[in-house]
Design a protein around this motif. Structure first.
Motif, PDB file in Angstrom:
ATOM      1  N   GLY A  29       1.317  -1.413   0.146  1.00 46.58           N
ATOM      2  CA  GLY A  29      -0.151   0.271   0.040  1.00 46.58           C
ATOM      3  C   GLY A  29       0.759   1.067  -0.328  1.00 46.58           C
ATOM      4  O   GLY A  29       0.397   2.380  -0.154  1.00 46.58           O
ATOM      5  N   GLU A  31       3.037   2.277   1.576  1.00 47.16           N
ATOM      6  CA  GLU A  31       2.700   3.233   3.459  1.00 47.16           C
ATOM      7  C   GLU A  31       4.177   3.822   3.656  1.00 47.16           C
ATOM      8  O   GLU A  31       3.959   4.302   4.887  1.00 47.16           O
ATOM      9  CB  GLU A  31       1.899   2.367   4.180  1.00 47.16           C
ATOM     10  N   TYR A  62      -6.088   3.258   0.432  1.00 52.02           N
ATOM     11  CA  TYR A  62      -5.790   3.015   1.855  1.00 52.02           C
ATOM     12  C   TYR A  62      -4.972   3.987   2.172  1.00 52.02           C
ATOM     13  O   TYR A  62      -3.529   3.671   2.161  1.00 52.02           O
ATOM     14  CB  TYR A  62      -5.562   1.501   2.141  1.00 52.02           C
ATOM     15  N   GLY A  63      -5.059   4.171   3.495  1.00 52.19           N
ATOM     16  CA  GLY A  63      -3.908   4.086   4.292  1.00 52.19           C
ATOM     17  C   GLY A  63      -3.574   5.680   3.486  1.00 52.19           C
ATOM     18  O   GLY A  63      -3.955   6.940   2.973  1.00 52.19           O
ATOM     19  N   TYR A  65      -0.830   6.716   1.339  1.00 53.35           N
ATOM     20  CA  TYR A  65      -0.349   7.380   0.648  1.00 53.35           C
ATOM     21  C   TYR A  65      -0.317   6.179  -0.496  1.00 53.35           C
ATOM     22  O   TYR A  65      -1.394   4.630   0.257  1.00 53.35           O
ATOM     23  CB  TYR A  65       1.714   6.833   0.511  1.00 53.35           C
ATOM     24  N   PHE A  66      -0.644   6.595  -1.733  1.00 50.73           N
ATOM     25  CA  PHE A  66      -0.686   5.443  -2.740  1.00 50.73           C
ATOM     26  C   PHE A  66       0.583   6.030  -4.331  1.00 50.73           C
ATOM     27  O   PHE A  66       1.004   7.148  -3.929  1.00 50.73           O
ATOM     28  CB  PHE A  66      -2.068   6.184  -3.627  1.00 50.73           C
ATOM     29  N   ASP A 171      -2.986   1.710  -5.452  1.00 52.59           N
ATOM     30  CA  ASP A 171      -3.230   1.931  -4.060  1.00 52.59           C
ATOM     31  C   ASP A 171      -3.730   0.072  -3.275  1.00 52.59           C
ATOM     32  O   ASP A 171      -4.415  -0.377  -4.650  1.00 52.59           O
ATOM     33  CB  ASP A 171      -3.764   2.707  -3.249  1.00 52.59           C
TER      34      ASP A 171
HETATM   35 CA   LIG Z   1      -1.561   2.889   0.790  1.00 54.93          CA
END
Ligand SMILES: [Ca+2]
Ligand SMILES: [Ca+2]
Length: 203
Positions: A29, A31, A62-63, A65-66, A171
């Motif tokens: 992901g 992250e 999600y979260g 970062y992408f 992502d």
């Molecule tokens: Ca992410």
């Protein structure tokens, strides 16, 4: 007493077994805030602008970062890929967005999401788009049908021209097939066994 301790140790060993690491993708992901775990495959172009950005738009991935990949040289796929040995039942959820910028030009820039199993002739394509932007983020979901080696790739291609690149946004998140016991419940289990052993010992 000795026999009991042996039994307790065996039980602990069985209880601890699910803690053995499942093989999963690394940093699936993004992250970490960078491309740790991902590579550019041989034969693909080197991205001129390959970046990881904050997922600040609503509903983005999600979260935090992408990955954002900019198309580059004409007719060259710019890709990031990663291979992992997955257990059957491993679930992958993906988010995908494409900004097509060649409006009015006959160059249908492309973006694609692929999953290639080592034993399959062709990859699965959860998403493929050419010549049009997506309506915001789109989501896909896939579950590994069998144990094996799987390669996940995200790619963008600047078709026909080098002047107007398009952008792909990607992502992912992954879920192991068997829920791993919480460290807390294992601690409690170990504590309970130790307590039992102590009671036996005191008698
Ligand atoms: Ca992410
Ligand atoms: Ca273009």
């Amino acid at each position: 007493m000795k026999k009991f301790i042996t039994t307790a140790l065996v039980m602990l060993g069985v209880a601890a077994f699910p803690l053995q690491a499942h093989a999963l993708f690394t940093n699936i992901g993004f992250e970490t805030g960078d491309f740790t775990g991902w590579t550019i495959p041989a034969g693909y172009g080197v991205p001129s602008d390959r970046s990881v950005e904050f997922g600040s738009d609503a509903g983005a991935g999600y979260g935090t970062y992408f990955a954002k990949i900019q198309a580059s040289d004409a007719d060259t796929w710019i890709a990031i890929v990663q291979t992992a040995t997955l257990e059957a039942g491993t679930k992958i959820d993906g988010a995908f967005k494409f900004d097509y910028l060649d409006e009015g030009a006959p160059h249908l820039d492309e973006a694609i999401v692929q999953i290639q199993h080592a034993g399959w002739a062709n990859p699965l394509e959860p998403y493929y788009v050419a010549g049009e932007s997506t309506d915001g983020w789109l989501y896909w979901s896939w579950t590994a049908p069998e144990d094996g080696s799987y390669t996940l790739s995200y790619a963008v291609k600047n078709v026909g021209d080098e002047d107007v690149p398009s952008y792909g946004f990607f992502d992912t998140k992954q879920t192991a097939p068997n829920a791993v016991p919480e460290p807390m419940s294992l601690t409690l289990m170990a504590g309970g066994l130790a307590g039992l052993a102590l009671r036996r010992f005191k008698r």
